[in-house]
Design an enzyme around this catalytic site. Structure first.
Site, PDB file in Angstrom:
ATOM      1  N   CYS A   1       0.027   0.052   0.509  1.00 49.48           N
ATOM      2  CA  CYS A   1      -1.006   0.676  -0.348  1.00 49.48           C
ATOM      3  C   CYS A   1      -0.446   1.794  -1.325  1.00 49.48           C
ATOM      4  CB  CYS A   1      -2.270   1.176   0.279  1.00 49.48           C
ATOM      5  SG  CYS A   1      -3.518   1.769  -0.646  1.00 49.48           S
TER       6      CYS A   1
ATOM      7  N   CYS B   1      -2.594   5.377  -0.013  1.00 48.23           N
ATOM      8  CA  CYS B   1      -2.422   5.608   1.359  1.00 48.23           C
ATOM      9  C   CYS B   1      -1.080   5.334   2.068  1.00 48.23           C
ATOM     10  CB  CYS B   1      -3.836   5.519   2.000  1.00 48.23           C
ATOM     11  SG  CYS B   1      -3.871   3.711   2.500  1.00 48.23           S
TER      12      CYS B   1
ATOM     13  N   CYS C   1      -8.194  -1.974   0.202  1.00 51.23           N
ATOM     14  CA  CYS C   1      -7.324  -1.373   1.418  1.00 51.23           C
ATOM     15  C   CYS C   1      -8.586  -0.761   2.321  1.00 51.23           C
ATOM     16  CB  CYS C   1      -6.666  -0.217   0.841  1.00 51.23           C
ATOM     17  SG  CYS C   1      -6.047   0.877   1.851  1.00 51.23           S
TER      18      CYS C   1
ATOM     19  N   CYS D   1      -8.325   3.345   2.706  1.00 54.65           N
ATOM     20  CA  CYS D   1      -8.946   4.251   1.637  1.00 54.65           C
ATOM     21  C   CYS D   1      -9.661   3.873   0.549  1.00 54.65           C
ATOM     22  CB  CYS D   1      -7.635   4.852   1.140  1.00 54.65           C
ATOM     23  SG  CYS D   1      -6.646   3.744  -0.069  1.00 54.65           S
TER      24      CYS D   1
ATOM     25  N   CYS E   1      -4.841 -12.460  -4.367  1.00 52.75           N
ATOM     26  CA  CYS E   1      -4.193 -12.214  -5.584  1.00 52.75           C
ATOM     27  C   CYS E   1      -4.216 -10.889  -6.103  1.00 52.75           C
ATOM     28  CB  CYS E   1      -5.201 -12.963  -6.665  1.00 52.75           C
ATOM     29  SG  CYS E   1      -4.621 -12.900  -8.525  1.00 52.75           S
TER      30      CYS E   1
HETATM   31 ZN   LIG Z   1      -4.941   2.370   0.890  1.00 52.31          ZN
END
Ligand SMILES: [Zn+2]
Length: 155
Positions: free
Chosen positions: A65, A68, A114, A117, A137
Site C-alpha cells: 500500500c 501505509c 487497504c 488504512c 483491478c
Molecule cells: Zn494502506
C-alpha cells in the site's frame, strides 16, 4: 482461496480484522502522498488506463500500500488482464483487503480498499482467471512494488 462468494459476503456482512490499523488525518495524508496518489487513495479516484508505472511490470516482489506500506498483493498472482490497470487474482492475505459495495456511476461494483488504512485501491470483478475466478483491478498509483532484490539487501 477466496471466491466471489467470499468477496460478496465480506462486502455485505463485514470484513476480516486487519493485523494492525493506520489512521491519519486528511492533512497528514496530503503531506505524505503526491497529489495523484492522494486523489486516488484518499478520494477514491481512478488513474487513466495504461498510465500506471506498475501496469506492465512483472518483477518478483510484493505490492505494498502506498499509504501505509502493508503488503497487499504478490507478483506471483499478477496477470495481464489487458485493461490497462495492474490486475491480480487474490490478495496476499485474506485480511489485507477490505471490500465495500460501490453503487457509484450507475452500476454496482465491489470496491477494494487497504484493510489497514482504508486507502482506495480499485475494484474486484468475478471475471478473473481460474482457480479463484477473481480479477482485482488496482490503480498503479495506490501501490509500491518492493522487489525481492530489495528485500535481500535489507536482510
Ligand atoms: Zn494502506
Amino acid at each position: 482461496m477466496l471466491t466471489w462468494k467470499n468477496v460478496i459476503n465480506f462486502s455485505v456482512n463485514g470484513n476480516p480484522t486487519p493485523d494492525r490499523r493506520v489512521e491519519k488525518t486528511e492533512a497528514e495524508w496530503r503531506e505524505l502522498l503526491t497529489p495523484e496518489q492522494f486523489r486516488i487513495t484518499r478520494k477514491k479516484g481512478t488513474e487513466r488506463p495504461h498510465s500506471g508505472a506498475l501496469c506492465s511490470i512483472y518483477d518478483a516482489g510484493k505490492y505494498n500500500c502506498i499509504c501505509c506500506d502493508t503488503p497487499l498483493f504478490d507478483s506471483t498472482i499478477k496477470f495481464n488482464s489487458g485493461t490497462g490497470w495492474p490486475s491480480f487474482t487474490e490478495p496476499i492475505k485474506e485480511n489485507a483487503i477490505k471490500y465495500e459495495k460501490d453503487s457509484s456511476l450507475g452500476m454496482v461494483r465491489v470496491e477494494v480498499m487497504c484493510n489497514t488504512c482504508d486507502a482506495h485501491l480499485g475494484h474486484v470483478f468475478p471475471d478473473g482467471p481460474e482457480p479463484s475466478g477473481l480479477r482485482y483491478c488496482i490503480n498503479s498509483e495506490s501501490m509500491t512494488l518492493q522487489t525481492e532484490k530489495e528485500n535481500t539487501d535489507e536482510n
